[in-house]
Design a protein around this motif. Structure first.
Motif, PDB file in Angstrom:
ATOM      1  N   TYR A 243      -9.260  45.295 -48.266  1.00 47.41           N
ATOM      2  CA  TYR A 243     -10.674  45.335 -47.904  1.00 47.41           C
ATOM      3  C   TYR A 243     -11.284  46.634 -48.422  1.00 47.41           C
ATOM      4  N   TYR A 244     -12.391  46.478 -49.135  1.00 43.93           N
ATOM      5  CA  TYR A 244     -13.086  47.612 -49.738  1.00 43.93           C
ATOM      6  C   TYR A 244     -14.502  47.706 -49.175  1.00 43.93           C
ATOM      7  N   CYS A 245     -14.984  48.910 -49.052  1.00 47.66           N
ATOM      8  CA  CYS A 245     -16.419  49.071 -48.815  1.00 47.66           C
ATOM      9  C   CYS A 245     -17.066  49.608 -50.077  1.00 47.66           C
ATOM     10  N   GLY A 246     -18.317  49.246 -50.228  1.00 47.72           N
ATOM     11  CA  GLY A 246     -19.091  49.685 -51.379  1.00 47.72           C
ATOM     12  C   GLY A 246     -20.520  49.931 -50.941  1.00 47.72           C
ATOM     13  N   THR A 247     -21.185  50.812 -51.641  1.00 42.72           N
ATOM     14  CA  THR A 247     -22.568  51.099 -51.306  1.00 42.72           C
ATOM     15  C   THR A 247     -23.429  51.061 -52.550  1.00 42.72           C
ATOM     16  N   GLY A 248     -24.663  50.619 -52.372  1.00 44.74           N
ATOM     17  CA  GLY A 248     -25.584  50.502 -53.495  1.00 44.74           C
ATOM     18  C   GLY A 248     -26.913  50.000 -53.000  1.00 44.74           C
ATOM     19  N   GLN A 249     -27.548  49.153 -53.802  1.00 44.34           N
ATOM     20  CA  GLN A 249     -28.882  48.658 -53.481  1.00 44.34           C
ATOM     21  C   GLN A 249     -28.862  47.163 -53.192  1.00 44.34           C
ATOM     22  N   TYR A 250     -29.591  46.784 -52.176  1.00 43.51           N
ATOM     23  CA  TYR A 250     -29.730  45.365 -51.842  1.00 43.51           C
ATOM     24  C   TYR A 250     -30.571  44.695 -52.927  1.00 43.51           C
ATOM     25  N   GLN A 251     -30.117  43.511 -53.350  1.00 43.48           N
ATOM     26  CA  GLN A 251     -30.773  42.804 -54.435  1.00 43.48           C
ATOM     27  C   GLN A 251     -31.488  41.540 -53.969  1.00 43.48           C
ATOM     28  N   GLY A 252     -31.407  41.246 -52.694  1.00 39.78           N
ATOM     29  CA  GLY A 252     -32.017  40.019 -52.196  1.00 39.78           C
ATOM     30  C   GLY A 252     -31.019  38.874 -52.144  1.00 39.78           C
ATOM     31  N   TRP A 253     -31.368  37.871 -51.370  1.00 37.89           N
ATOM     32  CA  TRP A 253     -30.537  36.676 -51.258  1.00 37.89           C
ATOM     33  C   TRP A 253     -29.112  37.003 -50.835  1.00 37.89           C
ATOM     34  N   GLY A 254     -28.957  38.031 -50.001  1.00 38.32           N
ATOM     35  CA  GLY A 254     -27.639  38.356 -49.473  1.00 38.32           C
ATOM     36  C   GLY A 254     -26.703  38.965 -50.487  1.00 38.32           C
ATOM     37  N   THR A 255     -27.255  39.549 -51.545  1.00 43.35           N
ATOM     38  CA  THR A 255     -26.418  40.174 -52.568  1.00 43.35           C
ATOM     39  C   THR A 255     -26.787  41.645 -52.725  1.00 43.35           C
ATOM     40  N   MET A 256     -25.891  42.390 -53.306  1.00 38.18           N
ATOM     41  CA  MET A 256     -26.136  43.804 -53.557  1.00 38.18           C
ATOM     42  C   MET A 256     -25.354  44.227 -54.784  1.00 38.18           C
ATOM     43  N   ASN A 257     -25.840  45.282 -55.422  1.00 41.17           N
ATOM     44  CA  ASN A 257     -25.006  45.902 -56.451  1.00 41.17           C
ATOM     45  C   ASN A 257     -24.254  47.057 -55.804  1.00 41.17           C
ATOM     46  N   VAL A 258     -23.214  47.476 -56.417  1.00 44.19           N
ATOM     47  CA  VAL A 258     -22.384  48.550 -55.860  1.00 44.19           C
ATOM     48  C   VAL A 258     -22.294  49.696 -56.846  1.00 44.19           C
ATOM     49  N   ASP A 259     -22.700  50.864 -56.380  1.00 45.50           N
ATOM     50  CA  ASP A 259     -22.607  52.067 -57.215  1.00 45.50           C
ATOM     51  C   ASP A 259     -21.330  52.857 -56.932  1.00 45.50           C
ATOM     52  N   TYR A 260     -20.842  52.764 -55.698  1.00 41.63           N
ATOM     53  CA  TYR A 260     -19.656  53.527 -55.311  1.00 41.63           C
ATOM     54  C   TYR A 260     -18.745  52.641 -54.466  1.00 41.63           C
ATOM     55  N   TRP A 261     -17.448  52.791 -54.730  1.00 41.81           N
ATOM     56  CA  TRP A 261     -16.426  52.045 -54.005  1.00 41.81           C
ATOM     57  C   TRP A 261     -15.491  52.995 -53.273  1.00 41.81           C
ATOM     58  N   GLY A 262     -14.944  52.492 -52.167  1.00 43.65           N
ATOM     59  CA  GLY A 262     -13.837  53.169 -51.531  1.00 43.65           C
ATOM     60  C   GLY A 262     -12.523  52.744 -52.157  1.00 43.65           C
ATOM     61  N   GLN A 263     -11.430  53.282 -51.638  1.00 42.91           N
ATOM     62  CA  GLN A 263     -10.129  53.026 -52.230  1.00 42.91           C
ATOM     63  C   GLN A 263      -9.464  51.770 -51.661  1.00 42.91           C
ATOM     64  N   GLY A 264      -9.996  51.244 -50.575  1.00 39.69           N
ATOM     65  CA  GLY A 264      -9.486  50.030 -49.971  1.00 39.69           C
ATOM     66  C   GLY A 264      -8.491  50.282 -48.858  1.00 39.69           C
ATOM     67  N   THR A 265      -8.404  49.301 -47.963  1.00 39.61           N
ATOM     68  CA  THR A 265      -7.423  49.334 -46.886  1.00 39.61           C
ATOM     69  C   THR A 265      -6.803  47.942 -46.766  1.00 39.61           C
ATOM     70  N   GLN A 266      -5.487  47.915 -46.645  1.00 39.87           N
ATOM     71  CA  GLN A 266      -4.761  46.640 -46.637  1.00 39.87           C
ATOM     72  C   GLN A 266      -4.795  46.016 -45.255  1.00 39.87           C
ATOM     73  N   VAL A 267      -5.143  44.733 -45.225  1.00 41.87           N
ATOM     74  CA  VAL A 267      -5.047  43.942 -44.002  1.00 41.87           C
ATOM     75  C   VAL A 267      -4.056  42.818 -44.258  1.00 41.87           C
ATOM     76  N   THR A 268      -3.035  42.750 -43.442  1.00 42.27           N
ATOM     77  CA  THR A 268      -2.022  41.697 -43.566  1.00 42.27           C
ATOM     78  C   THR A 268      -1.930  40.957 -42.241  1.00 42.27           C
ATOM     79  N   VAL A 269      -2.096  39.652 -42.320  1.00 41.52           N
ATOM     80  CA  VAL A 269      -2.029  38.818 -41.122  1.00 41.52           C
ATOM     81  C   VAL A 269      -0.804  37.922 -41.234  1.00 41.52           C
ATOM     82  N   SER A 270       0.144  38.165 -40.369  1.00 39.54           N
ATOM     83  CA  SER A 270       1.400  37.433 -40.451  1.00 39.54           C
ATOM     84  C   SER A 270       2.091  37.434 -39.097  1.00 39.54           C
ATOM     85  N   SER A 271       2.785  36.363 -38.821  1.00 37.07           N
ATOM     86  CA  SER A 271       3.570  36.304 -37.582  1.00 37.07           C
ATOM     87  C   SER A 271       4.995  36.773 -37.835  1.00 37.07           C
TER      88      SER A 271
END
Length: 121
Positions: A93-121
């Motif tokens: 899972y990554y977060c990114g920040t930028g400008q909203y483009q409308g219709w629920g979309t955005m561009n991303v100027d900067y990204w984080g490095q990500g964090t792993q999510v694992t779902v398992s029994s």
């Protein structure tokens, strides 16, 4: 220098919950759009949810009901609460920040490095 740092990922059993955090420095989240994206192995990165500078959240259809995005302006941090996790939620899972483009979309100027999510029994 802009830096986004994600945290909160981990290994969780199906049905469990996690809250991911994205803390920013060098940029003010409340004047930008911030999105949470995820990338599963062998799949492209996809938007899960975003929050506009106005504070209005938007979710992709598959995220409605189990994902909640929120922002703490004082901490300059955006969160993603994920409930009732399922194995198909396994991804980086990554977060990114930028400008909203409308219709629920955005561009991303900067990204984080990500964090792993694992779902398992």
């Amino acid at each position: 220098q802009v830096q986004l740092v994600e945290s909160g990922g981990g290994l969780v059993r199906p049905g469990g919950s996690l809250r991911l955090s994205c803390a920013a420095s060098g940029i003010i989240f409340r004047i930008n759009a911030v999105g949470w994206y995820r990338q599963a192995p062998g799949k492209p990165r996809e938007l899960v949810a975003l929050i506009r500078s106005t504070g209005i959240p938007r979710y992709v259809d598959s995220a409605k009901g189990r994902f909640t995005i929120s922002r703490d302006n004082d901490k300059n941090t955006v969160y993603l609460q994920i409930d009732n996790l399922q194995p198909e939620d396994t991804a980086v899972y990554y977060c990114g920040t930028g400008q909203y483009q409308g219709w629920g979309t955005m561009n991303v100027d900067y990204w984080g490095q990500g964090t792993q999510v694992t779902v398992s029994s």
